[in-house]
Design an enzyme around this catalytic site. Structure first.
Site, PDB file in Angstrom:
ATOM      1  N   LYS A 146       0.683  -0.768   0.177  1.00 21.52           N
ATOM      2  CA  LYS A 146      -0.048  -0.113  -0.334  1.00 21.52           C
ATOM      3  C   LYS A 146       0.874   1.458  -0.004  1.00 21.52           C
ATOM      4  O   LYS A 146       0.661   2.077  -0.564  1.00 21.52           O
ATOM      5  CB  LYS A 146      -0.950  -0.275   1.406  1.00 21.52           C
ATOM      6  CG  LYS A 146      -2.178   0.912   1.043  1.00 21.52           C
ATOM      7  CD  LYS A 146      -2.923   0.711   2.602  1.00 21.52           C
ATOM      8  CE  LYS A 146      -3.822  -0.226   2.305  1.00 21.52           C
ATOM      9  NZ  LYS A 146      -4.532  -0.505   3.112  1.00 21.52           N
ATOM     10  N   ARG A 204      -3.520   2.859   8.747  1.00 23.40           N
ATOM     11  CA  ARG A 204      -3.693   1.463   7.876  1.00 23.40           C
ATOM     12  C   ARG A 204      -2.803   0.657   7.930  1.00 23.40           C
ATOM     13  O   ARG A 204      -1.655   1.417   7.322  1.00 23.40           O
ATOM     14  CB  ARG A 204      -4.374   1.663   6.174  1.00 23.40           C
ATOM     15  CG  ARG A 204      -5.232   2.127   5.536  1.00 23.40           C
ATOM     16  CD  ARG A 204      -6.147   2.953   4.632  1.00 23.40           C
ATOM     17  NE  ARG A 204      -6.924   4.104   4.504  1.00 23.40           N
ATOM     18  CZ  ARG A 204      -7.666   3.837   4.562  1.00 23.40           C
ATOM     19  NH1 ARG A 204      -8.287   2.267   3.637  1.00 23.40           N
ATOM     20  NH2 ARG A 204      -8.298   4.657   3.720  1.00 23.40           N
ATOM     21  N   GLY A 242      -8.199  -7.815   4.719  1.00 25.49           N
ATOM     22  CA  GLY A 242      -9.147  -7.426   5.450  1.00 25.49           C
ATOM     23  C   GLY A 242      -7.894  -8.787   6.827  1.00 25.49           C
ATOM     24  O   GLY A 242      -9.144  -8.705   8.218  1.00 25.49           O
ATOM     25  N   MET A 261      -5.952  -7.639   8.177  1.00 21.64           N
ATOM     26  CA  MET A 261      -5.268  -6.769   9.508  1.00 21.64           C
ATOM     27  C   MET A 261      -6.226  -5.219   9.849  1.00 21.64           C
ATOM     28  O   MET A 261      -7.164  -5.886   9.240  1.00 21.64           O
ATOM     29  CB  MET A 261      -4.182  -6.493   9.259  1.00 21.64           C
ATOM     30  CG  MET A 261      -2.543  -7.618   9.348  1.00 21.64           C
ATOM     31  SD  MET A 261      -1.262  -7.799   9.248  1.00 21.64           S
ATOM     32  CE  MET A 261      -0.979  -6.718   7.529  1.00 21.64           C
ATOM     33  N   ARG A 318      -3.580  -1.324  -5.972  1.00 21.51           N
ATOM     34  CA  ARG A 318      -2.382  -2.896  -5.632  1.00 21.51           C
ATOM     35  C   ARG A 318      -2.842  -3.605  -7.041  1.00 21.51           C
ATOM     36  O   ARG A 318      -4.055  -3.657  -7.501  1.00 21.51           O
ATOM     37  CB  ARG A 318      -2.789  -3.431  -4.523  1.00 21.51           C
ATOM     38  CG  ARG A 318      -4.249  -3.612  -4.944  1.00 21.51           C
ATOM     39  CD  ARG A 318      -4.619  -4.529  -2.861  1.00 21.51           C
ATOM     40  NE  ARG A 318      -6.488  -4.335  -2.753  1.00 21.51           N
ATOM     41  CZ  ARG A 318      -6.342  -4.879  -1.195  1.00 21.51           C
ATOM     42  NH1 ARG A 318      -5.823  -4.765  -0.319  1.00 21.51           N
ATOM     43  NH2 ARG A 318      -7.641  -5.175  -1.390  1.00 21.51           N
ATOM     44  N   HIS A 337     -15.484  -9.035   1.317  1.00 22.08           N
ATOM     45  CA  HIS A 337     -14.629 -10.204   2.252  1.00 22.08           C
ATOM     46  C   HIS A 337     -15.255 -11.634   1.245  1.00 22.08           C
ATOM     47  O   HIS A 337     -13.374 -11.549   0.682  1.00 22.08           O
ATOM     48  CB  HIS A 337     -14.715 -10.031   3.677  1.00 22.08           C
ATOM     49  CG  HIS A 337     -13.583 -11.013   3.918  1.00 22.08           C
ATOM     50  ND1 HIS A 337     -13.535 -12.368   4.700  1.00 22.08           N
ATOM     51  CD2 HIS A 337     -12.507 -10.614   4.311  1.00 22.08           C
ATOM     52  CE1 HIS A 337     -13.143 -12.576   5.000  1.00 22.08           C
ATOM     53  NE2 HIS A 337     -11.716 -12.410   4.927  1.00 22.08           N
ATOM     54  N   SER A 372      15.264 -42.767 -13.579  1.00 20.79           N
ATOM     55  CA  SER A 372      14.650 -42.489 -13.397  1.00 20.79           C
ATOM     56  C   SER A 372      14.321 -42.363 -11.427  1.00 20.79           C
ATOM     57  O   SER A 372      14.196 -43.188 -10.738  1.00 20.79           O
ATOM     58  CB  SER A 372      13.049 -43.190 -14.060  1.00 20.79           C
ATOM     59  OG  SER A 372      11.599 -42.645 -13.361  1.00 20.79           O
ATOM     60  N   CYS A 406       9.686 -39.851 -11.348  1.00 24.70           N
ATOM     61  CA  CYS A 406       8.412 -40.844 -11.527  1.00 24.70           C
ATOM     62  C   CYS A 406       7.814 -40.195  -9.740  1.00 24.70           C
ATOM     63  O   CYS A 406       6.251 -41.589 -10.151  1.00 24.70           O
ATOM     64  CB  CYS A 406       8.300 -41.504 -12.226  1.00 24.70           C
ATOM     65  SG  CYS A 406       9.139 -43.307 -11.489  1.00 24.70           S
ATOM     66  N   TYR A 448      12.892 -34.617 -17.922  1.00 19.86           N
ATOM     67  CA  TYR A 448      11.736 -35.556 -18.053  1.00 19.86           C
ATOM     68  C   TYR A 448      11.383 -34.674 -16.608  1.00 19.86           C
ATOM     69  O   TYR A 448      11.840 -35.568 -15.593  1.00 19.86           O
ATOM     70  CB  TYR A 448      10.987 -36.023 -18.869  1.00 19.86           C
ATOM     71  CG  TYR A 448      11.272 -37.414 -18.447  1.00 19.86           C
ATOM     72  CD1 TYR A 448      10.241 -38.396 -16.957  1.00 19.86           C
ATOM     73  CD2 TYR A 448      12.223 -38.314 -18.841  1.00 19.86           C
ATOM     74  CE1 TYR A 448      10.553 -39.068 -16.525  1.00 19.86           C
ATOM     75  CE2 TYR A 448      12.023 -38.994 -18.007  1.00 19.86           C
ATOM     76  CZ  TYR A 448      11.635 -39.687 -17.892  1.00 19.86           C
ATOM     77  OH  TYR A 448      11.505 -41.184 -17.476  1.00 19.86           O
TER      78      TYR A 448
END
Ligand code: PEP
Ligand code: MG
Length: 962
Positions: A28, A98, A107, A109, A365, A483, A793, A860, A880
């Protein structure tokens, strides 16, 4: 050294901070500074840094010594810009206090508004505004917030449930409204509000045992203290745990000049998004309320109105949008939102207030969004050249793809069902579950494995733990920015808000709608995309990402960016086909044991197990061979030439035999042997530690004919398809190897089978023989094993089990304690333990490739579809990952993120290396000069200079784990 700076000012088109300073100023504070710099109308103010928060907690809740002086100086600047004075009798300035953490915690804090209203300042403000009603309304709001946030919560006072000071004050206000016969706050006149303020003071004194402070500075410091204290509040701690936000970050505090949206009909307040956060559509979207303060919009006390004509809902034709009510101001706001989105290059969530015809921006924001809209926005922003493709890819979190893969309500079932209620579609997708009315019940029922839907009048941050475990959230009140809507959207949860026809009664645990009453435990189904509620259980359809064009486009970019291939774990042609639809590039694991449980096979399997001689065992295996060949044929065909890794039989044989007396008796008859003989065989196979017993390649070593049969089935299927001109690429995988000799033993059998089949069938095809690395010894001796194995693997399920010494099957007994007491941060069976198991993996890859540079390496275990683990696999340069079909898209995206992060790191390192090289040159010059002096002192200094220079020019550490 100048003393640390703890207060950053913004206002008057200038700011000490900027958007990049989120760590210090919170999201903020940083964005307020940035808006100020952009010339956007922001009420002036200042931000107290997160460092003060850290200091506060490290020093028994005391502030740095210089903070007070800095704060007073900043107030002076604010006063100058506003032409008003804090704590003044004639022209008083009010402020808001704030919170603002690095990453937004909606919401969670505290906030206190209208700070600075006291018996000293009230008359001056009345005289100045000529609006006594407004002043007393502001005063009662201050008392409600301050007594709750500062006097109760921050002071650690715990009042009995339902007896909190805020609730008691709300109760009193409702009593006054009822006595007057009105329903809206705005219908209370100045005298009502004056009386209310007096009774508020008396209630506060009685409940808290302290007077409401009548000093502006006491209120201000009380507010600051409350914000810092709220960082460790229950709600914030629980939200941080869910979102993985570190405790050390702390919060900043922003103090800002108050502007008022409740000064009459030319004032208003609103919350908006630069795009629709629920659908991703590029349309300015939001809600506003005339003559109101911000909390009225978010708290759902009054139902907010749509911002513009375009976003009005079907039944909102009669309500006035801001665009219609205040066209010039709407135009200005629209211009600002466009500027902000262009500047931040992302969807913004903004708050604004109009005070007597003047627009002020209170906040901007990055807006939270669900998965669907994240993808749509990211793709649209590339198309409009706002961002590049890699930024778009980074904007979509792997978990958000999961949402896209979530179910929706079956439209056919929906057509037949009557709609029970309609609300606002705050979170898309479908959900079905049992109704619960409190967050605690939701948590409790979910713990018992029940699927619940949390139904509330409106939610508050106290409900987050229940919201998190619920399948969906349904509220009677609140708008799209309430909210419930914000939190659900952040989590991609199905959610309907503002369902006005619902009468929710949490104390009787019932909800009534249109003459019908539903109770706790009753089933309902929600269509969160349309805002529709149905009674009972409607069927849900699996997600269908294939018809989402934005998703498809994004995934084509993802596939171009990533280096890591993504395969799937699949045991049937159906799973394989599904995985291909999700983008799988091969099969990384086919577990063959599942194939023996079919009713047509289990008999032959058991016959093989109880066989006393090799001959009888081979006879039984011959019966299994055609089944296996068909299985492999189907899978190879579905994969059409893509590599398919087939693992030989792995679990201990006793798993295929019956455990109960009656089953044993029946099987004995079927096998034509006595019960005693069968029991003797079962007991012979019994093991104390089967996971460390006769399983994996140890089976094929004891019974080579099993390996031969499986290899033959694989190669016969491959030969059939080769003859049909369909490409095949079998990779035969030996499980649970710990020595090279074990592998060699099995490899000979496999290669002999291949040679025989090719000779018999007269065809040739390529195949590989490799092994799983799932025992620590195999990782340690990977250089030896890679002499013969053509691929590895990593079986990270077993590797985790054997590295930690935690039984995979029994970990549930103690893991919760480990997580709770933070002995482990995460479950290592879900996310690879990079420091321990990861070290073995990296060692295994490196040692294996030191012998065979082109060794193909994959994973895997279950970790192959978990985003953090996928990134790890990228960093250790696996070829992979392989995971269940539904996690394939998530793994593809995580692999692209890993690549983008790697590029960014390399780019960040490059200039540093150049710089270091320059430094080295400079250091060498100085060193030469110094050496010329030939003093012992200078020799020491050469040495000390050379060392860091050498360090600085050292090649960047090899890509891998940090
Ligand atoms: C593993 O151990 O990671 C693995 C994939 O094998 P399984 O889970 O079948 O033991
Ligand atoms: Mg295993």
């Amino acid at each position: 050294m100048s003393p640390a700076k703890y207060v950053y000012f913004f206002g008057g088109g200038k700011a000490d901070g900027n958007a990049a300073m989120k760590n210090l100023l919170g999201g903020k504070g940083a964005n307020l500074a940035e808006m100020g710099k952009l010339g956007i109308p922001v009420p002036p103010g200042f931000t107290i840094t997160t460092e003060v928060c850290s200091h506060y907690y490290a020093n028994k809740r005391q502030y740095p010594a210089t903070l007070k002086a800095e704060l007073n100086k900043a107030i002076g600047k604010m006063e100058k810009l506003m032409g008003m004075n804090f704590d003044d009798t004639t022209n008083p300035l009010l402020v808001s206090v704030r919170s603002g953490a690095r990453s937004s915690m909606p919401g969670m804090m505290e906030t206190v508004l209208n700070v600075g209203l006291t018996s000293k300042t009230i008359p001056g403000l009345i005289a100045k505004t000529g609006n006594e009603r407004f002043v007393y309304d502001a005063y009662r709001r201050l008392m409600m917030m301050y007594s709750d946030v500062v006097m109760e919560k921050a002071a650690g006072i715990e009042l009995a449930h339902g007896g909190g000071i805020r609730e008691q004050l709300e109760h009193e206000m409702q009593r006054v409204k009822n006595a007057k016969g009105v329903s809206l706050d705005t219908q209370l006149d100045v005298n009502d509000l004056k009386t209310l303020c007096d009774s508020f003071k008396a209630i506060i004194k009685k409940v808290i045992g302290k007077e409401f402070p009548d000093d502006s500075y006491e209120q201000l410091w009380g507010g600051i203290h409350a914000v810092f204290a709220s960082w460790m509040g229950k709600r914030a701690v629980s939200y941080r745990r869910i979102e993985g936000i570190p405790e050390e970050w702390g919060t900043a505090v922003s103090v800002q000049a108050m502007v008022f949206g409740n000064m009459g009909d030319t004032s208003a307040t609103g919350v908006a998004f630069t795009r629709n956060p629920a659908t991703g559509e590029d349309v300015f979207f939001g809600e506003w309320l005339p003559n109101a303060q911000g909390e009225d919009v978010v708290a759902g006390i009054r139902t907010p109105l749509p911002l513009n004509k375009r976003t009005k809902g079907e039944d909102q034709a009669a309500v006035q949008s801001l665009e219609e009510a205040m066209p010039a101001l709407y135009k200005q706001l629209d211009g600002i939102q466009q500027t902000l989105e262009k500047h931040y290059k992302d969807m913004q969530d903004i708050e604004f207030t109009i005070q007597e015809g003047t627009l002020y921006m209170l906040q901007t924001r990055v807006g939270k969004r669900n998965g669907q809209s994240a993808i749509r926005m990211a793709v649209n922003m590339v198309e409009s050249k706002l961002i590049d493709k890699e930024t778009a890819i980074s904007r979509v979190k792997p978990e958000q793809l999961d949402e896209l893969l979530h179910p929706s309500v079956d439209p056919i079932a929906e057509k037949k069902a009557g709609v029970l209620a309609k609300g606002l579609p705050a979170g898309p997708g479908g959900a079905c579950g049992q109704i619960v009315f409190t967050a605690d019940d939701a948590a409790e029922w979910a713990k018992q494995g029940k699927k619940v839907i949390l139904v509330r009048k409106e939610t508050s941050p106290e409900d987050v733990h229940g919201m998190h475990v619920a399948q969906a959230i349904l509220t009677a009140k609140g708008g799209m920015t309430s909210h419930a809507a914000l939190v659900a959207r952040g989590w991609g949860r199905c959610c309907i808000v503002g369902c006005g026809t619902l009468d929710v009664n949490a104390s009787t645990k019932t909800m009534s709608v249109n003459g019908k009453t539903l109770r706790e435990g009753d089933y309902i189904t929600l269509n969160g995309s349309k805002g529709l509620v149905y009674e009972g259980q409607l069927s849900l359809l699996p997600a269908d990402p294939e018809h989402n064009l934005w998703y498809k486009k994004l995934m084509t970019w993802v596939d171009k960016v990533r280096r890591l291939n993504v395969r799937t774990n699949a045991d049937t042609p159906k799973d394989a086909a599904q995985a291909i639809l999700f983008g799988a590039e091969g099969i990384g694991l086919t577990r063959t044991e599942h194939m023996f449980f079919g009713p047509d096979r289990i008999g032959a399997m058991r016959e093989m197990i109880v066989a006393q001689t090799r001959e009888t065992r081979e006879k039984a295996l011959a019966k299994l061979l055609p089944f296996q060949r068909d299985d492999f044929y189907g899978i190879f065909k579905a994969m059409a030439g893509k590599p398919v890794t087939i693992r030989l039989l792995d679990p201990p044989l006793h798993e295929f035999l019956p455990q109960t007396e009656p089953e044993t008796a029946t099987l004995a008859v079927e096998l034509g042997i006595t019960v005693e003989a069968l029991k003797a065989r079962i007991s012979q196979l019994h093991e104390l530690n089967p996971m460390l017993g006769h399983r994996g390649c140890r089976l094929g070593i004891a019974y080579p004919e099993i390996t031969t049969m499986q290899a033959r089935a694989i190669f016969e299927a491959a030969a059939m398809l080769t003859k049909e001109k369909i490409k095949v690429l079998p990779e035969v995988m030996v499980p649970l190897v710990s020595t090279l000799a074990e592998f060699k033993h099995q490899e000979v059998l496999i290669r002999n089978a291949a040679a025989l089949v090719m000779k018999e069938q007269g065809v040739r095809f390529k195949y590989l023989v490799g092994t799983m690395i799932e025992i620590p010894r195999a990782a340690l001796t990977a250089n030896e094993i890679a002499r013969d194995a053509e691929f590895f693997s990593f079986g990270t399920n077993d590797l985790t089990q054997m590295t930690f010494g935690f039984s995979r099957d029994d970990v549930g007994g103690f893991l919760p304690y480990y997580l709770e007491s933070k002995i482990l941060a995460v479950d290592p069976f879900q996310t690879i333990d990079q420091t321990g198991v990861g070290e073995l993996i990296q060692m295994g890859v490196e040692r294996g490739r030191s012998t065979r540079p082109d060794l193909k390496v994959g994973i895997c275990g279950e970790h192959g579809g978990e985003p953090a683990s996928v990134k790890f696999c990228h960093r250790v340069r696996m070829n992979y990952v392989s995971c269940s079909p539904f996690r394939v898209p998530i793994a593809r995206l995580a692999a692209a993120h890993a690549m983008i992060e790697e590029k960014a790191k390399t780019a960040a390192k490059k200039p540093a290396v150049k710089k270091a090289a320059k430094k080295t040159k400079a250091a060498k010059k100085t060193a030469k000069k110094a050496a010329a002096k030939k003093s012992t002192k200078s020799i020491r200094s050469i040495k000390s200079m050379k060392k860091p220079a050498k360090k600085a020019t050292k090649k960047p550490v090899k890509k891998g784990r940090k």
